[in-house]
Design a protein around this motif. Structure first.
Motif, PDB file in Angstrom:
ATOM      1  N   LEU A  62       0.833  -1.212   0.000  1.00  0.00           N
ATOM      2  CA  LEU A  62       0.000   0.000   0.000  1.00  0.00           C
ATOM      3  C   LEU A  62       0.860   1.251   0.000  1.00  0.00           C
ATOM      4  O   LEU A  62       0.541   2.242  -0.661  1.00  0.00           O
ATOM      5  N   ALA A  63       1.970   1.200   0.723  1.00  0.00           N
ATOM      6  CA  ALA A  63       2.882   2.346   0.742  1.00  0.00           C
ATOM      7  C   ALA A  63       3.447   2.593  -0.652  1.00  0.00           C
ATOM      8  O   ALA A  63       3.571   3.746  -1.081  1.00  0.00           O
ATOM      9  N   GLU A  64       3.760   1.530  -1.382  1.00  0.00           N
ATOM     10  CA  GLU A  64       4.299   1.680  -2.735  1.00  0.00           C
ATOM     11  C   GLU A  64       3.284   2.352  -3.663  1.00  0.00           C
ATOM     12  O   GLU A  64       3.652   3.165  -4.501  1.00  0.00           O
ATOM     13  N   VAL A  65       2.011   2.023  -3.495  1.00  0.00           N
ATOM     14  CA  VAL A  65       0.963   2.660  -4.302  1.00  0.00           C
ATOM     15  C   VAL A  65       0.926   4.159  -4.006  1.00  0.00           C
ATOM     16  O   VAL A  65       0.910   4.995  -4.914  1.00  0.00           O
ATOM     17  N   VAL A  81       0.409  15.853   1.155  1.00  0.00           N
ATOM     18  CA  VAL A  81       1.067  15.763   2.465  1.00  0.00           C
ATOM     19  C   VAL A  81       0.190  14.984   3.430  1.00  0.00           C
ATOM     20  O   VAL A  81       0.666  14.107   4.164  1.00  0.00           O
ATOM     21  N   ARG A  82      -1.107  15.249   3.426  1.00  0.00           N
ATOM     22  CA  ARG A  82      -2.037  14.530   4.299  1.00  0.00           C
ATOM     23  C   ARG A  82      -2.023  13.025   3.994  1.00  0.00           C
ATOM     24  O   ARG A  82      -1.957  12.202   4.896  1.00  0.00           O
ATOM     25  N   ALA A  83      -2.061  12.657   2.716  1.00  0.00           N
ATOM     26  CA  ALA A  83      -2.048  11.243   2.333  1.00  0.00           C
ATOM     27  C   ALA A  83      -0.745  10.563   2.754  1.00  0.00           C
ATOM     28  O   ALA A  83      -0.753   9.422   3.236  1.00  0.00           O
ATOM     29  N   LEU A  84       0.361  11.268   2.614  1.00  0.00           N
ATOM     30  CA  LEU A  84       1.650  10.696   3.013  1.00  0.00           C
ATOM     31  C   LEU A  84       1.729  10.511   4.524  1.00  0.00           C
ATOM     32  O   LEU A  84       2.245   9.499   5.007  1.00  0.00           O
ATOM     33  N   ASP A 142       1.754   7.077   9.278  1.00  0.00           N
ATOM     34  CA  ASP A 142       1.171   6.633  10.553  1.00  0.00           C
ATOM     35  C   ASP A 142       0.828   5.156  10.510  1.00  0.00           C
ATOM     36  O   ASP A 142       1.020   4.440  11.491  1.00  0.00           O
ATOM     37  N   ARG A 143       0.325   4.672   9.387  1.00  0.00           N
ATOM     38  CA  ARG A 143      -0.017   3.254   9.274  1.00  0.00           C
ATOM     39  C   ARG A 143       1.234   2.377   9.338  1.00  0.00           C
ATOM     40  O   ARG A 143       1.207   1.261   9.846  1.00  0.00           O
ATOM     41  N   LEU A 144       2.324   2.898   8.809  1.00  0.00           N
ATOM     42  CA  LEU A 144       3.575   2.127   8.822  1.00  0.00           C
ATOM     43  C   LEU A 144       4.225   2.088  10.198  1.00  0.00           C
ATOM     44  O   LEU A 144       5.000   1.185  10.490  1.00  0.00           O
ATOM     45  N   THR A 145       3.906   3.056  11.028  1.00  0.00           N
ATOM     46  CA  THR A 145       4.511   3.095  12.367  1.00  0.00           C
ATOM     47  C   THR A 145       3.646   2.398  13.403  1.00  0.00           C
ATOM     48  O   THR A 145       4.077   2.232  14.538  1.00  0.00           O
ATOM     49  N   GLU A 146       2.434   1.988  13.015  1.00  0.00           N
ATOM     50  CA  GLU A 146       1.582   1.200  13.917  1.00  0.00           C
ATOM     51  C   GLU A 146       2.118  -0.223  13.974  1.00  0.00           C
ATOM     52  O   GLU A 146       2.751  -0.683  13.016  1.00  0.00           O
ATOM     53  N   PRO A 147       1.837  -0.932  15.060  1.00  0.00           N
ATOM     54  CA  PRO A 147       2.241  -2.345  15.103  1.00  0.00           C
ATOM     55  C   PRO A 147       1.552  -3.123  13.974  1.00  0.00           C
ATOM     56  O   PRO A 147       0.430  -2.818  13.587  1.00  0.00           O
TER      57      PRO A 147
END
Length: 128
Positions: free
Chosen positions: A80-83, A110-113, A118-123
């Motif tokens: 998802l991050a790659e997209v 900026v908001r989307a990034l 935040d999703r990547l830093t969640e467990p």
């Protein structure tokens, strides 16, 4: 004053990765820009705000890319991050314009990034 200087060679961006993003003022700017309703600024003012948001978007994208790369291939958050990063690269390639629309587009980016960061830093979610 010295006439000497040192060239920093950091091809992997490790020094940049150690610097925290100055998130609060940029989020406040994003919130303000997204709330605009037909603002009347000079073109050069729009350009300056767009430049600020563009630079910050690039910094956030670098953090997203670094975190996504570190994830195991089986973690769907990386895909998802790659997209999001592909879309960000395309949007950042568009030349800046001195318009409210351009600035608001950069604010949405900026908001989307930040959402992806935040999703990547969640467990990681538990496997089912």
């Amino acid at each position: 004053m010295s006439d000497t200087f040192a060239v920093l060679h950091d091809p992997d961006g490790l020094i940049e990765a150690e610097l925290p993003l100055d998130r609060a003022p940029h989020e406040a700017l994003v919130t303000a820009v997204r709330a605009w309703n037909d603002p009347d600024l000079a073109s050069r003012d729009y350009e300056q705000i767009a430049l600020q948001l563009t630079g910050h978007a690039r910094a956030v994208a670098a953090d997203v890319r670094r975190l996504a790369t570190a994830l195991p291939k089986s973690d769907g958050r990386g895909a998802l991050a790659e997209v999001v990063l592909r879309e960000a690269d395309g949007r950042l390639a568009v030349p800046l314009e001195g318009t409210a629309r351009c600035v608001q587009n950069r604010a949405r980016l900026v908001r989307a990034l930040y959402t992806r960061l935040d999703r990547l830093t969640e467990p990681a979610p538990a496997a089912t």
